[in-house]
Design a protein around this motif. Structure first.
Motif, PDB file in Angstrom:
ATOM      1  N   PHE A 147       0.834  -1.209   0.000  1.00 38.60           N
ATOM      2  CA  PHE A 147       0.000   0.000   0.000  1.00 38.60           C
ATOM      3  C   PHE A 147       0.869   1.259   0.000  1.00 38.60           C
ATOM      4  CE2 PHE A 147      -1.930   3.277   2.782  1.00 38.60           C
ATOM      5  CZ  PHE A 147      -2.968   3.688   1.953  1.00 38.60           C
ATOM      6  N   LEU A 148       1.868   1.302   0.852  1.00 37.11           N
ATOM      7  CA  LEU A 148       2.747   2.476   0.919  1.00 37.11           C
ATOM      8  C   LEU A 148       3.570   2.615  -0.358  1.00 37.11           C
ATOM      9  CD1 LEU A 148       3.842   2.191   4.655  1.00 37.11           C
ATOM     10  CD2 LEU A 148       2.224   3.847   3.671  1.00 37.11           C
ATOM     11  N   ASN A 149       4.015   1.494  -0.927  1.00 36.22           N
ATOM     12  CA  ASN A 149       4.752   1.542  -2.191  1.00 36.22           C
ATOM     13  C   ASN A 149       3.900   2.143  -3.309  1.00 36.22           C
ATOM     14  OD1 ASN A 149       7.028   0.338  -1.081  1.00 36.22           O
ATOM     15  ND2 ASN A 149       6.546  -1.694  -1.857  1.00 36.22           N
ATOM     16  N   ARG A 150       2.654   1.755  -3.369  1.00 33.99           N
ATOM     17  CA  ARG A 150       1.776   2.188  -4.464  1.00 33.99           C
ATOM     18  C   ARG A 150       1.265   3.612  -4.311  1.00 33.99           C
ATOM     19  NH1 ARG A 150      -2.313  -2.789  -5.958  1.00 33.99           N
ATOM     20  NH2 ARG A 150      -0.708  -4.404  -6.145  1.00 33.99           N
ATOM     21  N   THR A 151       1.079   4.065  -3.081  1.00 34.57           N
ATOM     22  CA  THR A 151       0.402   5.355  -2.874  1.00 34.57           C
ATOM     23  C   THR A 151       1.338   6.511  -2.550  1.00 34.57           C
ATOM     24  OG1 THR A 151      -0.037   4.790  -0.548  1.00 34.57           O
ATOM     25  CG2 THR A 151      -1.764   4.243  -2.175  1.00 34.57           C
ATOM     26  N   ASN A 152       2.531   6.247  -2.063  1.00 37.95           N
ATOM     27  CA  ASN A 152       3.532   7.280  -1.757  1.00 37.95           C
ATOM     28  C   ASN A 152       3.008   8.438  -0.906  1.00 37.95           C
ATOM     29  OD1 ASN A 152       5.741   6.101  -3.260  1.00 37.95           O
ATOM     30  ND2 ASN A 152       4.524   6.597  -5.075  1.00 37.95           N
ATOM     31  N   PRO A 153       2.418   8.144   0.241  1.00 37.01           N
ATOM     32  CA  PRO A 153       1.957   9.242   1.098  1.00 37.01           C
ATOM     33  C   PRO A 153       3.134   9.986   1.726  1.00 37.01           C
ATOM     34  CG  PRO A 153       1.664   7.160   2.203  1.00 37.01           C
ATOM     35  CD  PRO A 153       2.164   6.846   0.821  1.00 37.01           C
ATOM     36  N   LYS A 154       2.851  11.148   2.277  1.00 33.69           N
ATOM     37  CA  LYS A 154       3.880  11.967   2.922  1.00 33.69           C
ATOM     38  C   LYS A 154       3.795  11.935   4.448  1.00 33.69           C
ATOM     39  CE  LYS A 154       5.380  13.400  -1.018  1.00 33.69           C
ATOM     40  NZ  LYS A 154       6.222  12.414  -1.646  1.00 33.69           N
ATOM     41  N   SER A 155       2.647  11.486   4.981  1.00 34.54           N
ATOM     42  CA  SER A 155       2.500  11.402   6.430  1.00 34.54           C
ATOM     43  C   SER A 155       1.437  10.378   6.787  1.00 34.54           C
ATOM     44  CB  SER A 155       2.170  12.770   7.031  1.00 34.54           C
ATOM     45  OG  SER A 155       1.040  13.322   6.428  1.00 34.54           O
ATOM     46  N   LEU A 156       1.469   9.938   8.054  1.00 37.36           N
ATOM     47  CA  LEU A 156       0.544   8.924   8.533  1.00 37.36           C
ATOM     48  C   LEU A 156       0.158   9.237   9.968  1.00 37.36           C
ATOM     49  CD1 LEU A 156       0.792   5.157   7.862  1.00 37.36           C
ATOM     50  CD2 LEU A 156       0.277   5.938  10.156  1.00 37.36           C
ATOM     51  N   ILE A 157      -1.143   9.193  10.230  1.00 39.44           N
ATOM     52  CA  ILE A 157      -1.670   9.325  11.587  1.00 39.44           C
ATOM     53  C   ILE A 157      -2.298   7.990  11.956  1.00 39.44           C
ATOM     54  CG2 ILE A 157      -3.308  10.488  13.111  1.00 39.44           C
ATOM     55  CD1 ILE A 157      -3.256  12.868  11.145  1.00 39.44           C
ATOM     56  N   GLU A 158      -1.815   7.389  13.032  1.00 37.68           N
ATOM     57  CA  GLU A 158      -2.381   6.133  13.530  1.00 37.68           C
ATOM     58  C   GLU A 158      -3.264   6.459  14.732  1.00 37.68           C
ATOM     59  OE1 GLU A 158      -0.866   1.763  15.124  1.00 37.68           O
ATOM     60  OE2 GLU A 158       0.433   3.498  15.420  1.00 37.68           O
ATOM     61  N   LEU A 159      -4.549   6.176  14.615  1.00 35.98           N
ATOM     62  CA  LEU A 159      -5.476   6.369  15.727  1.00 35.98           C
ATOM     63  C   LEU A 159      -5.586   5.042  16.470  1.00 35.98           C
ATOM     64  CD1 LEU A 159      -8.300   8.399  13.921  1.00 35.98           C
ATOM     65  CD2 LEU A 159      -6.289   9.267  15.160  1.00 35.98           C
ATOM     66  N   GLY A 160      -4.990   4.982  17.631  1.00 37.79           N
ATOM     67  CA  GLY A 160      -4.962   3.762  18.427  1.00 37.79           C
ATOM     68  C   GLY A 160      -3.635   3.047  18.260  1.00 37.79           C
ATOM     69  N   SER A 161      -2.825   3.025  19.316  1.00 37.23           N
ATOM     70  CA  SER A 161      -1.502   2.407  19.220  1.00 37.23           C
ATOM     71  C   SER A 161      -1.367   1.127  20.039  1.00 37.23           C
ATOM     72  CB  SER A 161      -0.424   3.411  19.623  1.00 37.23           C
ATOM     73  OG  SER A 161      -0.686   3.930  20.904  1.00 37.23           O
ATOM     74  N   TRP A 162      -2.330   0.809  20.850  1.00 37.62           N
ATOM     75  CA  TRP A 162      -2.382  -0.397  21.676  1.00 37.62           C
ATOM     76  C   TRP A 162      -1.044  -0.651  22.359  1.00 37.62           C
ATOM     77  CZ3 TRP A 162      -1.944  -6.129  20.445  1.00 37.62           C
ATOM     78  CH2 TRP A 162      -2.492  -6.903  21.484  1.00 37.62           C
ATOM     79  N   ARG A 163      -0.387  -1.750  22.099  1.00 40.64           N
ATOM     80  CA  ARG A 163       0.883  -2.092  22.750  1.00 40.64           C
ATOM     81  C   ARG A 163       2.075  -1.387  22.105  1.00 40.64           C
ATOM     82  NH1 ARG A 163      -1.243  -4.614  26.984  1.00 40.64           N
ATOM     83  NH2 ARG A 163      -2.154  -6.636  26.578  1.00 40.64           N
ATOM     84  N   GLY A 164       1.910  -0.942  20.860  1.00 46.67           N
ATOM     85  CA  GLY A 164       2.973  -0.191  20.203  1.00 46.67           C
ATOM     86  C   GLY A 164       3.724  -0.942  19.121  1.00 46.67           C
ATOM     87  N   GLY A 165       3.437  -2.225  18.910  1.00 42.70           N
ATOM     88  CA  GLY A 165       4.137  -2.983  17.882  1.00 42.70           C
ATOM     89  C   GLY A 165       3.867  -2.456  16.480  1.00 42.70           C
ATOM     90  N   MET A 166       2.608  -2.191  16.170  1.00 42.02           N
ATOM     91  CA  MET A 166       2.272  -1.651  14.847  1.00 42.02           C
ATOM     92  C   MET A 166       2.782  -0.219  14.723  1.00 42.02           C
ATOM     93  SD  MET A 166       1.008  -2.680  12.065  1.00 42.02           S
ATOM     94  CE  MET A 166       0.362  -2.069  10.521  1.00 42.02           C
ATOM     95  N   SER A 167       2.803   0.506  15.815  1.00 40.61           N
ATOM     96  CA  SER A 167       3.357   1.864  15.805  1.00 40.61           C
ATOM     97  C   SER A 167       4.825   1.836  15.407  1.00 40.61           C
ATOM     98  CB  SER A 167       3.204   2.531  17.173  1.00 40.61           C
ATOM     99  OG  SER A 167       1.848   2.602  17.548  1.00 40.61           O
ATOM    100  N   MET A 168       5.576   0.870  15.944  1.00 47.48           N
ATOM    101  CA  MET A 168       6.986   0.743  15.562  1.00 47.48           C
ATOM    102  C   MET A 168       7.107   0.405  14.076  1.00 47.48           C
ATOM    103  SD  MET A 168       9.052  -1.030  18.722  1.00 47.48           S
ATOM    104  CE  MET A 168       8.345  -2.629  18.443  1.00 47.48           C
ATOM    105  N   PHE A 169       6.299  -0.551  13.600  1.00 43.71           N
ATOM    106  CA  PHE A 169       6.333  -0.914  12.186  1.00 43.71           C
ATOM    107  C   PHE A 169       6.054   0.298  11.310  1.00 43.71           C
ATOM    108  CE2 PHE A 169       3.965  -2.070   8.350  1.00 43.71           C
ATOM    109  CZ  PHE A 169       4.886  -2.879   7.709  1.00 43.71           C
ATOM    110  N   LEU A 170       4.999   1.039  11.633  1.00 42.65           N
ATOM    111  CA  LEU A 170       4.636   2.204  10.827  1.00 42.65           C
ATOM    112  C   LEU A 170       5.678   3.309  10.942  1.00 42.65           C
ATOM    113  CD1 LEU A 170       0.799   2.249  11.514  1.00 42.65           C
ATOM    114  CD2 LEU A 170       1.950   1.553   9.391  1.00 42.65           C
ATOM    115  N   ALA A 171       6.240   3.513  12.125  1.00 46.33           N
ATOM    116  CA  ALA A 171       7.274   4.540  12.303  1.00 46.33           C
ATOM    117  C   ALA A 171       8.526   4.201  11.499  1.00 46.33           C
ATOM    118  CB  ALA A 171       7.604   4.712  13.780  1.00 46.33           C
TER     119      ALA A 171
END
Length: 180
Positions: free
Chosen positions: A34-58
């Motif tokens: 998805f990120l390869n195809r769309t080339n966004p400039k920023s990302l807001i994650e609503l809900g970080s729970w334990r933080g594993g996906m936050s690390m992946f996205l960061a």
């Protein structure tokens, strides 16, 4: 739990860098594409729970020179929080549905570089989508987790154009992507 069960099975046993994620491993591949195809400039994650996906996205954002901001009423543990911050991301502690804190999200949407991805993955995806998506700009993107259990097609108000829908279905992902 076996690796194949972790690939296809429930997301509660998945980890990223040893920290729990609320995603199946196949969703990480989907996010990469998805990120390869769309080339966004920023990302807001609503809900970080334990933080594993936050690390992946960061990590994804850092490597792509994107801005990353995670917003949750409770911040992740120290290790994921320090990792996100070391990568240049921000974590904001806020309740998405109080008038004061929703303004924080509105300001992020208005000021972060475009196109922006809004990832609805907090406790009430329907309400997050309906409250924050109307604030997005043309060509911004939306990702929603828990498709088919906490968020359904009829919840897409406003109705947005699906992105990579065939790919999401083919791997039976519970994540869906949309474009304004």
């Amino acid at each position: 739990m076996s690796l194949s069960e972790r690939w296809d099975g429930p997301t509660t046993s998945s980890t990223f860098c040893g920290v729990e994620i609320g995603q199946a491993y196949k969703d990480l591949l989907l996010w990469e594409e998805f990120l390869n195809r769309t080339n966004p400039k920023s990302l807001i994650e609503l809900g970080s729970w334990r933080g594993g996906m936050s690390m992946f996205l960061a990590i994804q954002c850092h490597c792509r020179s994107m801005s990353y901001v995670g917003v949750d009423v409770k911040q992740p543990d120290d290790r994921p929080a320090m990792t996100v911050q070391a990568l240049g991301g921000r974590l904001i502690q806020a309740d998405l549905f109080t008038a004061v804190d929703e303004e924080i999200v509105f300001e992020l949407i208005d000021k972060l570089p475009k196109p922006l991805v809004l990832f609805c993955d907090n406790g009430n995806k329907r309400k997050e989508y309906q409250k924050f998506v109307p604030r997005l700009a043309a060509k911004d993107l939306v990702a929603v987790h828990d498709w088919g259990s906490e968020f359904y097609d009829q919840d897409r108000v406003p109705l947005l154009e699906p992105v990579m829908e065939a790919e999401c279905r083919s791997i039976e992902s519970i994540t869906r992507f949309f474009r304004l």
